[in-house]
Design a protein around this motif. Structure first.
Motif, short mmCIF file in Angstrom:
data_model
loop_
_atom_site.label_atom_id
_atom_site.label_comp_id
_atom_site.label_asym_id
_atom_site.label_seq_id
_atom_site.Cartn_x
_atom_site.Cartn_y
_atom_site.Cartn_z
N GLY A 155 0.79 -1.23 0.00
CA GLY A 155 0.00 0.00 0.00
C GLY A 155 0.82 1.27 0.00
O GLY A 155 0.28 2.37 -0.16
N THR A 156 2.14 1.16 0.18
CA THR A 156 3.02 2.33 0.16
C THR A 156 3.79 2.37 -1.16
O THR A 156 4.28 1.34 -1.61
CB THR A 156 4.01 2.31 1.34
OG1 THR A 156 3.29 2.54 2.55
CG2 THR A 156 5.08 3.39 1.21
N GLU A 157 3.88 3.54 -1.75
CA GLU A 157 4.62 3.74 -3.00
C GLU A 157 5.89 4.55 -2.73
O GLU A 157 5.92 5.39 -1.84
CB GLU A 157 3.77 4.49 -4.01
CG GLU A 157 2.49 3.78 -4.41
CD GLU A 157 1.61 4.68 -5.26
OE1 GLU A 157 1.76 4.67 -6.50
OE2 GLU A 157 0.79 5.41 -4.68
N VAL A 158 6.91 4.27 -3.54
CA VAL A 158 8.19 4.99 -3.43
C VAL A 158 8.59 5.50 -4.82
O VAL A 158 8.49 4.77 -5.80
CB VAL A 158 9.31 4.08 -2.89
CG1 VAL A 158 10.63 4.84 -2.81
CG2 VAL A 158 8.94 3.51 -1.54
N ARG A 159 9.03 6.73 -4.87
CA ARG A 159 9.62 7.28 -6.09
C ARG A 159 10.93 7.96 -5.76
O ARG A 159 11.14 8.42 -4.63
CB ARG A 159 8.69 8.31 -6.74
CG ARG A 159 7.55 7.75 -7.56
CD ARG A 159 6.75 8.90 -8.17
NE ARG A 159 5.65 8.42 -8.98
CZ ARG A 159 5.70 8.21 -10.29
NH1 ARG A 159 6.82 8.42 -10.92
NH2 ARG A 159 4.65 7.79 -10.96
N ILE A 160 11.81 8.02 -6.74
CA ILE A 160 13.05 8.76 -6.61
C ILE A 160 12.97 9.97 -7.54
O ILE A 160 12.79 9.83 -8.74
CB ILE A 160 14.28 7.90 -6.98
CG1 ILE A 160 14.29 6.59 -6.17
CG2 ILE A 160 15.56 8.69 -6.76
CD1 ILE A 160 14.40 6.77 -4.68
N ALA A 161 13.06 11.16 -6.94
CA ALA A 161 12.97 12.39 -7.73
C ALA A 161 14.25 12.58 -8.55
O ALA A 161 15.24 11.88 -8.38
CB ALA A 161 12.75 13.58 -6.80
N GLU A 162 14.20 13.54 -9.45
CA GLU A 162 15.34 13.79 -10.35
C GLU A 162 16.62 14.11 -9.59
O GLU A 162 17.71 13.77 -10.04
CB GLU A 162 15.01 14.94 -11.32
CG GLU A 162 13.86 14.65 -12.28
CD GLU A 162 14.18 13.51 -13.24
OE1 GLU A 162 15.37 13.22 -13.45
OE2 GLU A 162 13.22 12.92 -13.77
N ASP A 163 16.49 14.75 -8.42
CA ASP A 163 17.69 15.09 -7.64
C ASP A 163 18.08 13.99 -6.66
O ASP A 163 18.96 14.18 -5.82
CB ASP A 163 17.49 16.41 -6.89
CG ASP A 163 16.37 16.34 -5.86
OD1 ASP A 163 15.67 15.31 -5.80
OD2 ASP A 163 16.20 17.33 -5.11
N GLY A 164 17.41 12.82 -6.76
CA GLY A 164 17.74 11.70 -5.90
C GLY A 164 16.95 11.62 -4.62
O GLY A 164 17.09 10.66 -3.85
N GLU A 165 16.07 12.60 -4.37
CA GLU A 165 15.29 12.59 -3.13
C GLU A 165 14.24 11.48 -3.16
O GLU A 165 13.61 11.22 -4.18
CB GLU A 165 14.61 13.93 -2.91
CG GLU A 165 13.85 13.99 -1.58
CD GLU A 165 13.17 15.33 -1.34
OE1 GLU A 165 12.69 15.56 -0.21
OE2 GLU A 165 13.10 16.15 -2.29
N ILE A 166 14.06 10.84 -2.01
CA ILE A 166 13.05 9.79 -1.87
C ILE A 166 11.69 10.42 -1.60
O ILE A 166 11.56 11.25 -0.69
CB ILE A 166 13.41 8.83 -0.72
CG1 ILE A 166 14.77 8.17 -0.98
CG2 ILE A 166 12.33 7.78 -0.52
CD1 ILE A 166 15.37 7.53 0.24
N LEU A 167 10.70 10.03 -2.38
CA LEU A 167 9.32 10.48 -2.18
C LEU A 167 8.47 9.28 -1.81
O LEU A 167 8.64 8.19 -2.36
CB LEU A 167 8.77 11.13 -3.45
CG LEU A 167 9.60 12.24 -4.11
CD1 LEU A 167 8.85 12.81 -5.30
CD2 LEU A 167 9.91 13.34 -3.10
#
Length: 640
Positions: free
Chosen positions: A439-451
């Motif tokens: 149920g939890t999603e993870v993305r990596i932003a362009e600058d490497g930050e975890i969302l």
């Protein structure tokens, strides 16, 4: 934003999707399903043990789920009798003990919102939290916690009532506040339920999943803490997600000593209620080693510092025994790490855990000589130890995994109800924080930050809409300010804090936690280390040592009787640490290496404001406190 995104097991996600509106609902369901099963164990009071006439080993008591429900409902009804309304804030300032859980659950069943306060928080910050939250009542462990509110009572116009867990030896100053004991609150609650027997069930049925359940104030490495608004759905999600992930199961015995004021400890209560397993509760850190063989837990959670101290203690004892025993330990430690690495790499590459015959034979021998004793020290049944709140040094993780005590490193923040990602016992990957909970999603932003995005994410900072907008996007993605990488199969690796990452004057980026982790892994004397170098032409470090390991070493070298501060100034100790610094530097890029270091005259601690209650280093505070030492390390520096 990158397209990299974790995959979610749809079957498990369905289990999570079917959750009720709150943990209060889960609690009543649990009581109905397993009323006579053991729910909690807790140490008997001194008076109870004296009455039993049972000297010696500490005695433990237990509550079934039905017995727990009686007390929780009495607390809930007692709050209703005091006039506490849905979403009214009720502060809770106590160490980890059974009463913490009973009052937290009671408040949620009444529809109130608990505001957690660390018992170590000073009077000024306690007053800020009570005022900022608008708390109307306060559960206080003892008179010392009450005194913090009394000291700044003029700032707390909404606070009316304080409920003490421990009856004071003499009448304390209340500054006009109504003061009752928890026993009295439960008595009033029982009377209230005689008049309105279904009051608690009605209150729980009326709960909305978006209703405020908890305000947890970030421990804040800089500035005033911010109140994180966590609604009932956050905790219901955490309970079901931990159950669905297999992190916790109905047959577990969990040892809970973590600060329940911290989100890491509190989220595990949700998982325990969802699965119905036994939780042994005792927050006295000095009792951990004694409690482990008594409780014999199958699962426990901790900050990495505890595992580091355990490792340092094992290594220190082996060193003190000297000769063949120390050589055997060093050999066994190396075998454990190598075996864990080889098996992990085999599992990743082929899906099957394999190791060469020679390594398997070495591992089996080391198990008989060393590892079995380590497992016995943890109680002999530990199937997994969850680690969170800070980074675990991979070398520590490999050691314990190879020794048969898998440390399941996880990841989350106060703003995500703690549980976002975690390693599972059947698929541990050292150096990562595992995969997202269902149920939890993870993305990596362009600058490497975890969302992160999911039901566990906060609904905002209390009364701080601008701060909320800085980190929470309209579509639900939360900016963690951590830097990381996501593998194709969904394992997340944290590389550093976005704010901690610094650039040297030569333009090279340094991730200080990476260097700090490597040092802790090779130096069994290390307690805390802070790598410095922002805008400088080389890196330095402030280092504190583990006194319990250092003193025996010093005694063997004719330095017995010297204090920690005196030893920190000894050339022999400086030379000892310098050797470990050189070992670390050999594996680093030139711009990452520690050119100079300073041994601190004492360890960092919460009392001096250098560590948060969850044992994170407050970097700005430490750098200010030891500004002269830092300046000395850069005095006259002109090297590149």
């Amino acid at each position: 934003m990158s397209s990299a995104q974790s995959l979610i097991d749809s079957g498990k996600a369905d289990i999570v999707a079917g959750r009720p509106a709150s943990v209060a609902h889960l609690f009543l369901e649990r009581v109905a399903a397993t009323p006579n099963h053991e729910a909690y164990r807790y140490p008997a009071s001194v008076d109870e043990q004296a009455a039993d006439g049972a000297p010696g080993a500490e005695q433990w008591r237990s509550l079934t789920w039905a017995q727990t429900a009686v007390r929780v409902k009495a607390v809930a009804a007692g709050l209703m009798a005091l006039g506490i309304q849905p979403e009214d804030r009720v502060a809770l300032a106590s160490s980890t003990r059974l009463e913490w859980i009973l009052t937290d659950m009671g408040a949620m069943c009444a529809g109130a919102a608990i505001t957690t306060v660390y018992p170590s928080t000073n009077a000024d910050e306690t007053a800020f939290i009570l005022s900022n939250s608008g708390s109307r009542a306060m559960f206080a462990e003892n008179a010392a916690q009450l005194a913090k509110a009394v000291e700044h009572i003029e700032q707390l116009p909404e606070l009316r009532t304080v409920i003490l867990f421990d009856e004071p030896a003499e009448a304390p100053d209340t500054a006009g506040l109504d003061l009752i004991t928890l026993a009295e609150l439960e008595r009033r609650g029982a009377e209230y339920l005689e008049q309105y027997p279904d009051a608690v069930e009605k209150a729980v049925a009326a709960l909305d999943k978006e209703q405020l359940a908890t305000l947890i104030y970030t421990s804040g490495t800089t500035g005033r803490p911010k109140g994180v608004r966590l609604v009932h759905d956050c905790w219901a999600y955490e309970g079901r997600a931990q159950e669905a992930s297999g992190l916790l199961g109905p047959d577990d015995v969990q040892f809970m000593w973590l600060p329940l004021s911290h989100v890491f400890g509190k989220t595990l209560i949700s998982g325990q209620i969802a699965t119905g397993h036994v939780m042994a509760v005792d927050g006295r850190v000095d009792r951990i080693i004694h409690n482990l063989p008594a409780i014999r837990p199958t699962v426990m959670a901790s900050a990495p510092r505890i595992f580091e101290k355990v490792y340092n203690g094992i290594a220190g004892r082996a060193r003190a025994e000297g000769g063949a025993k120390y050589k055997i330990f060093l050999w066994a430690a190396q075998v454990a790490r190598e075996y864990a690495r080889v098996v992990q790499e085999s599992r990743i590459a082929t899906g099957v855990e394999r190791a060469p015959l020679g390594l398997r034979l070495q591992h089996a021998l080391a198990d008989k000589l060393v590892y079995a004793k380590i497992r016995a020290a943890f109680g002999g049944r530990l199937r997994g130890a969850v680690s969170g709140s800070a980074a675990l040094a991979p070398e520590i993780g490999y050691f314990f995994l190879g020794a048969g005590v898998p440390i399941l490193e996880g990841y989350g923040l106060s703003e995500t109800s703690a549980g976002s990602c975690v390693n599972r016992k059947e698929d541990v990957r050292i150096g990562t924080v595992g995969r997202p909970l269902p149920g939890t999603e993870v993305r990596i932003a362009e600058d490497g930050e975890i969302l992160l995005r999911g039901p566990g994410v906060m609904r905002g900072y209390h009364n701080l809409p601008e701060k909320t907008a800085e980190v929470l996007e309209p579509d639900g993605w939360f900016h963690t300010e951590d830097i990381g990488e996501l593998s194709p199969d969904g394992f997340l690796r944290i590389t550093d804090r976005k704010k901690d990452l610094f650039k040297t004057s030569g333009g090279k980026y340094v991730a200080p936690s990476e260097v700090e982790g490597k040092f802790k892994a090779v130096c069994p004397f290390a307690s805390n280390i802070l790598v410095i170098g922002n805008g400088r032409n080389y890196c330095t470090a402030l280092i504190s040592l583990d006194e319990a390991v250092l003193l025996p070493w010093a005694a063997e070298r004719g330095l017995a009787g010297k204090s920690y501060a005196e030893l920190a100034a000894e050339p022999a100790v400086h030379q000892l640490v310098e050797g470990f610094v050189k070992r670390v530097n050999a594996d680093l890029q030139r711009w990452q290496t520690i050119k100079k270091f300073h041994l601190l005259p004492r360890d960092l601690d919460v009392e001096h404001g250098e560590l948060t209650p969850s044992l994170k280093i407050k970097r700005p505070v430490v750098e200010r406190t030891y500004a002269d030492a830092v300046a000395a390390m850069y005095a006259g520096a002109n090297e590149a």
